[in-house]
Write a protein that holds these residues in place. Sequence first.
Motif, PDB file in Angstrom:
ATOM      1  N   GLU A  52      12.890   2.862   5.440  1.00 35.17           N
ATOM      2  CA  GLU A  52      12.675   3.925   5.949  1.00 35.17           C
ATOM      3  C   GLU A  52      13.317   4.447   6.259  1.00 35.17           C
ATOM      4  O   GLU A  52      13.730   6.123   5.878  1.00 35.17           O
ATOM      5  N   SER A  69       0.984  -1.227   0.023  1.00 40.09           N
ATOM      6  CA  SER A  69      -0.002   0.013   0.120  1.00 40.09           C
ATOM      7  C   SER A  69       0.707   1.295  -0.238  1.00 40.09           C
ATOM      8  O   SER A  69       0.045   2.196  -0.330  1.00 40.09           O
ATOM      9  N   ASP A  70       1.828   1.299   0.524  1.00 35.80           N
ATOM     10  CA  ASP A  70       3.531   2.435   0.611  1.00 35.80           C
ATOM     11  C   ASP A  70       3.506   1.845  -0.912  1.00 35.80           C
ATOM     12  O   ASP A  70       4.592   3.379  -1.208  1.00 35.80           O
ATOM     13  N   TYR A  71       4.751   1.099  -1.352  1.00 37.28           N
ATOM     14  CA  TYR A  71       5.939   1.139  -1.922  1.00 37.28           C
ATOM     15  C   TYR A  71       5.331   0.009  -2.929  1.00 37.28           C
ATOM     16  O   TYR A  71       3.939  -0.482  -3.528  1.00 37.28           O
TER      17      TYR A  71
END
Length: 185
Positions: free
Chosen positions: A173, A48-50
């Motif tokens: 991150e 969902s983020d990458y």
Amino acid sequence: MVNIYFDMDGVLAEYVSSPYDIDYYTKGFYRNLNPIQEMIDFAKSLMSDYTICIVSTLLWYDKRFSPSKYCTGYWCEVEKFNWLREYLPEIPVGNIYLIPHGVPKNTVVKDSRDINILIDDYTPNLESWETKENCYGVKLLNGINNTRGTWLGRGKPYIFLGSTSSIKRGVLEGICLKSLQQKVY
């Protein structure tokens, strides 16, 4: 944009450490590898983020290693692809890169302005990956690698099997933050 590339053998799938225990060129070898569920779940948690991609090397028959058996890289390619479709069907087919042995994995990177992170268990793959701009390697310590400490000895980022998803995510991150800071200055 951040792209995270996962190696398959030894990262997403359990891998045999000794070439004398099994013939890598036997039909069925790659299709029957057990998943490393912890890493499969971790890859899914990042979707969902990458942008998640797979980059894996295809072995080709070499009579020096297996003179009495016939095999072709075709089986390796088909079996790896089918394995990935079973365990990570969420990854678009266009994000699966199965490359010939000897081709550097960083050749699949399309835009060097993106941050591109490779999670791999083999130091030479990570070293080669990092020769391209904005490409960063993360070593997965899976219990059969890091026998010489060549990656850790240079203070490079790594993750352990058994570490929590939040720790693994924190390593990624941290790389993204460091990369962005370098671009600003």
